[in-house]
Design a protein around this motif. Structure first.
Motif, short mmCIF file in Angstrom:
data_model
loop_
_atom_site.label_atom_id
_atom_site.label_comp_id
_atom_site.label_asym_id
_atom_site.label_seq_id
_atom_site.Cartn_x
_atom_site.Cartn_y
_atom_site.Cartn_z
N ALA A 1 63.25 42.66 41.10
CA ALA A 1 63.10 41.26 41.50
C ALA A 1 62.78 40.37 40.30
CB ALA A 1 62.02 41.14 42.57
N LEU A 2 61.84 40.83 39.44
CA LEU A 2 61.50 40.05 38.26
C LEU A 2 62.66 39.97 37.29
CD1 LEU A 2 59.43 38.47 36.65
CD2 LEU A 2 58.64 40.64 35.65
N ILE B 1 56.05 38.12 44.52
CA ILE B 1 57.32 38.33 45.23
C ILE B 1 57.09 37.91 46.67
CG2 ILE B 1 59.08 40.00 45.91
CD1 ILE B 1 58.19 41.75 43.58
N HIS C 1 63.06 38.52 48.53
CA HIS C 1 62.38 38.87 47.28
C HIS C 1 62.49 37.77 46.22
CE1 HIS C 1 63.01 43.36 48.48
NE2 HIS C 1 62.02 42.80 49.15
N ARG C 2 62.12 36.56 46.61
CA ARG C 2 62.01 35.48 45.63
C ARG C 2 60.80 35.72 44.73
NH1 ARG C 2 64.84 30.71 46.62
NH2 ARG C 2 66.77 31.24 47.72
N VAL C 3 60.84 35.15 43.52
CA VAL C 3 59.77 35.39 42.54
C VAL C 3 59.16 34.08 42.08
CG1 VAL C 3 59.27 36.25 40.21
CG2 VAL C 3 60.74 37.57 41.74
N ALA D 1 59.91 45.69 42.81
CA ALA D 1 59.19 44.64 42.09
C ALA D 1 59.79 44.40 40.71
CB ALA D 1 57.71 45.02 41.96
N VAL E 1 57.17 46.73 49.45
CA VAL E 1 57.72 46.49 48.12
C VAL E 1 57.25 47.60 47.18
CG1 VAL E 1 57.74 44.92 46.14
CG2 VAL E 1 57.88 44.01 48.47
#
Length: 376
Positions: free
Chosen positions: A83-84, A353, A358-360, A80, A75
């Protein structure tokens, strides 16, 4: 309301309609030699064949080859940040400024292993049941001996897909009078106690409403009103036999296919909730499917080997006494987990993550305006 005396005598006098039991008392039914167990303090009996473990030799695996073939991408700061931002945009009350302007300070990455064992089993239960007898052909004990429950050949559903099916056992049917209405087919209405009429709800039986000289319009001044429960008939059709007066009882075979699941996720040093990692999407590292699988005693990560032994032992102990194992499947998945430390408006915050998609997870997002949205 006038009634014929013979008609009145044919109605069972019940003060209320009790819920019918699954079967009448055992002494009312004939004994079937193959199913005497159904009369002994139960009403249903579980049947299972002896479980024979297949003799399959333990395979030696080269785990280094598996690990070399499965490499999860690292990642990066760009990943990162995206993803956010994607996570924040999916929430109605999260501001996007923090997700766009924050400064990443550190990325702590770790790859976890998730072990999963699935055991697909079949169990069979026999139980007495009944239905109204409508003078149809009865397949009773005189037509032959009922087969043993595991002699039934049925189509097994696709492996690891749960299902339940019911079958009538041949030559198990017996006809008896209804145990609810005792063969009358009807019973007195509980609302009017067989009278067909009840006290008028409008005038309470006074024939006219309070402080009104005119007679009650609902009951036409009689003080009585037709019972709505039985529509004025004074009796109701027996709900158990549907008015047929007799029931045909038979042994019903219930076959249940169940998929038992055991899961374990290796420990990690980060503060991401373990329940999220159990559901995370991972990359498949290893899959073993057979009638019976063996513990992965030589896996490089000791806790996965122990989990494999524990899961197989648990399923064996739980299912051996009540079901037949049809198929087992064990898998190992790699789950990436990244802890992101970022700086925003003079304060350091953290989010995680996880998974290949790539779930947050954010425990404390700096621009959250209400508490109406879920964090996960």
């Amino acid at each position: 309301m006038d009634r014929d005396q013979n008609d009145e005598d044919s109605v069972m006098d019940l003060s209320f309609e009790a819920e019918s039991p699954l079967a009448p008392p055992a002494e009312l039914l004939e004994r079937l030699p193959s199913y005497d167990c159904l009369f002994q303090g139960g009403g249903q009996q579980i049947f299972f064949p002896p479980l024979e473990a297949p003799q399959r030799p333990q395979e030696q695996r080269c785990w280094s080859a598996f690990l070399e073939q499965s490499r999860i991408p690292v990642v990066t700061e760009e990943v990162a940040r995206e993803a956010l931002l994607s996570f924040v945009n999916s929430k109605c009350c999260y501001g996007s400024s923090a997700a766009s302007d924050f400064i990443i300070q550190e990325l702590k990455q770790q790859t976890l292993c998730r072990y999963r064992l699935e055991t697909f089993s079949e169990s069979r239960i026999s139980e007495w049941t009944f239905q109204p007898f409508t003078n149809h052909l009865v397949d009773g004990p005189r037509r032959g001996t009922s087969p043993r429950l595991w002699d039934f050949k049925v189509q097994v559903p696709p492996m690891f897909q749960e299902d339940t099916r019911k079958f009538q056992v041949p030559h198990s049917s017996v006809v008896k009078e209804c145990h609810k209405c005792r063969g009358h087919g009807r019973y007195k209405c509980s609302g009017c106690h067989g009278a067909g009429m009840v006290r008028c709800p409008s005038c309470s039986g006074a024939k006219r409403r309070a402080k009104q000289p005119r007679r009650c319009q609902m009951c036409s001044g009689s003080g009585r009103h037709r019972c709505s429960t039985c529509s004025g008939r004074g009796n109701k059709t027996c709900a158990t036999c549907k008015g047929e007066k007799k029931l045909v009882h038979f042994v019903q075979l219930v076959i249940m296919w169940k998929n038992s699941l055991f899961e374990f996720v290796s420990e990690h040093r980060l503060n991401c909730p373990m329940e999220l990692l159990a559901k995370a999407k991972g990359e498949n590292l290893f899959k073993d499917e057979n009638t019976m699988v063996y513990p992965l005693i030589d896996f490089p990560l000791r806790e996965i080997s122990l989990a494999s032994e524990r899961g197989i032992a648990q399923h064996s102990a739980t299912l051996a006494s009540r079901a037949r194992v049809l198929q087992q499947r064990q898998t190992i998945e790699l789950i990436p987990l990244t802890e992101v430390h970022y700086w925003y408006r003079g304060k350091t915050n953290v989010y995680y993550i996880y998974g290949t998609d790539h779930r947050v997870f954010v425990a404390d997002y700096p621009e959250r305006y209400c508490c109406g949205c879920t964090i996960i």
